[in-house]
Design a protein around this motif. Sequence first.
Motif, PDB file in Angstrom:
ATOM      1  N   LEU A 223     -37.492 -49.423 -57.282  1.00 58.08           N
ATOM      2  CA  LEU A 223     -37.007 -48.245 -58.309  1.00 58.08           C
ATOM      3  C   LEU A 223     -37.782 -49.076 -59.920  1.00 58.08           C
ATOM      4  O   LEU A 223     -37.754 -50.260 -59.878  1.00 58.08           O
ATOM      5  CB  LEU A 223     -35.528 -48.191 -58.726  1.00 58.08           C
ATOM      6  CG  LEU A 223     -34.823 -47.006 -60.263  1.00 58.08           C
ATOM      7  CD1 LEU A 223     -33.920 -46.408 -59.223  1.00 58.08           C
ATOM      8  CD2 LEU A 223     -34.799 -47.867 -61.204  1.00 58.08           C
ATOM      9  N   THR A 261     -39.130 -44.738 -56.254  1.00 61.76           N
ATOM     10  CA  THR A 261     -38.295 -43.783 -57.222  1.00 61.76           C
ATOM     11  C   THR A 261     -39.005 -44.680 -58.818  1.00 61.76           C
ATOM     12  O   THR A 261     -38.808 -45.647 -59.425  1.00 61.76           O
ATOM     13  CB  THR A 261     -36.618 -44.494 -56.979  1.00 61.76           C
ATOM     14  OG1 THR A 261     -36.330 -43.909 -55.507  1.00 61.76           O
ATOM     15  CG2 THR A 261     -35.904 -43.901 -57.902  1.00 61.76           C
ATOM     16  N   ASN A 304     -39.449 -40.592 -56.043  1.00 56.83           N
ATOM     17  CA  ASN A 304     -37.956 -39.717 -55.699  1.00 56.83           C
ATOM     18  C   ASN A 304     -37.927 -39.889 -57.709  1.00 56.83           C
ATOM     19  O   ASN A 304     -38.499 -40.976 -58.421  1.00 56.83           O
ATOM     20  CB  ASN A 304     -36.539 -40.701 -55.246  1.00 56.83           C
ATOM     21  CG  ASN A 304     -36.726 -40.235 -53.704  1.00 56.83           C
ATOM     22  OD1 ASN A 304     -37.405 -39.605 -53.565  1.00 56.83           O
ATOM     23  ND2 ASN A 304     -36.621 -41.368 -53.517  1.00 56.83           N
TER      24      ASN A 304
END
Length: 461
Positions: A223, A261, A304
Amino acid sequence: MKKGNHSGKNYKQFWKLSRKEFNTDHLSLTKGGDLVVYEGNYQYNVRELAEKYGTPLKVMFPYIIEQRVEDLMDLFAACIREYKYKGRFHYHYPMKANQNREFVMPIISEGGNLETTSANELWVVKRLWQQHRFNSRIKVICNGPKTDQYLALIAELKRNGLDIVPIIEDLSERDALQKFRGQVGVRVAIDLKVRSYWDKRVERFGLTPNEIYEMGKIHNLTLLHYHTGSEVLYEADMLRPLRRAMEIYYKLKQINPTLDTINIGGGFPVNFNGKEKWATRGLVHSIIRFMAKFCEENNLQHPNIICEWGSYMVASAQLTVFSVLNAKLIPKATAKQWYVIDGSFMTHLLDTWAVHRQWHIVPVNYANNKNLTRTWLAGLSCDSDDKYTRGGSYILLPRLEDLQNGDKQYIAFLDTGNYQDGFDNHHCLNATPEKVVCQNGDVTVVRKRQTADEIGEMFGW
Ligand SMILES: Cc1ncc(COP(=O)(O)O)c(C=O)c1O
């Protein structure tokens, strides 16, 4: 108010009630001029609540949060379908916005995830996890400086099966998390100026892009996170940092193929000053449209998307109600009188002071009184800063001379659900207000007003 504006409809308009763009679609007035809050066909009369429970009073509406989470998820889902975007959207509630159980549980019940900033916020998560209060799909992102206590709790919860993602915010955290067995994120300091209440000349959070690239391959990195500020004033200032972050994401993905992400942080504004700034729908469309295009142009797998909009989600789920204690004339000013309220801006509404927040204030009773007076509001402390003048302008409120039968004048501050509760303090040993929750037509006292004994004890008395 103009002469002739006497019908209930016009008063509603005058106080900007029943208007989605002001976050007041659930608020209205009775024929007698009392403020009411609707929950479907249930209604709560705020004057009756103030009379029954006393003031200052915090009135919470968890169903508003449920509705907002659901709406946001539906909106992202619809845009994802429309633009054939392959990544998924996840909402993470930044607990710092309001940690009360009555705010956190509705988020979880609607499928929201969590974001924490401290060991103590994560302790709340631990309690919920131990009580089996949420299912194993929930994901928790851990931002904020990682103390030893915080790191130990992150490791403990990971061992116990929680899907928890600590975010590396500086080089020492990189070292401390090197052996972490789960996914990690990294926070980048975006070098762009955005127009917001929290605009910073020098970013103190996160790492520069170069520092991140120089780390090389980061174990289990999934992320990339950034957060530019709160109450971002323009849509463009939400989109420019996203573009910059995606450029960084693209480079980072070459070194860290596990990256999947992008977390765009918080910042969506609430209409505190009663003006529609920009709409959620437009922004969400722009985000997904941009992401799809960027990925297509760069031959990038669709990441995402996570957002951590806090104020947006919870501000409108609470009103704070005060009564006016007395009025004092103000010679030679735009306002005619001070209304002294039975609460404090420095204690109960600290953003008045901290970020010069413009409040939407509505009379709780006598709202259809045609005689209004220009006021400034003075708080219940010794401080000359404990006041609200709407930036030197004035606040129109009903005249106290018109009160009948010994009535008090009550006033409500709207959109107080974000941050104000965590900021509550005991300046001048002021008490924390009583808190009531309105849900399913019932009103429940969830925290009693602090007594002098209780506050005294906190200070060693
Ligand atoms: C990392 C991070 N995420 C989310 C938020 C929530 O911001 P807002 O309430 O403006 O949406 C903040 C606020 O400070 C933050 O620091």
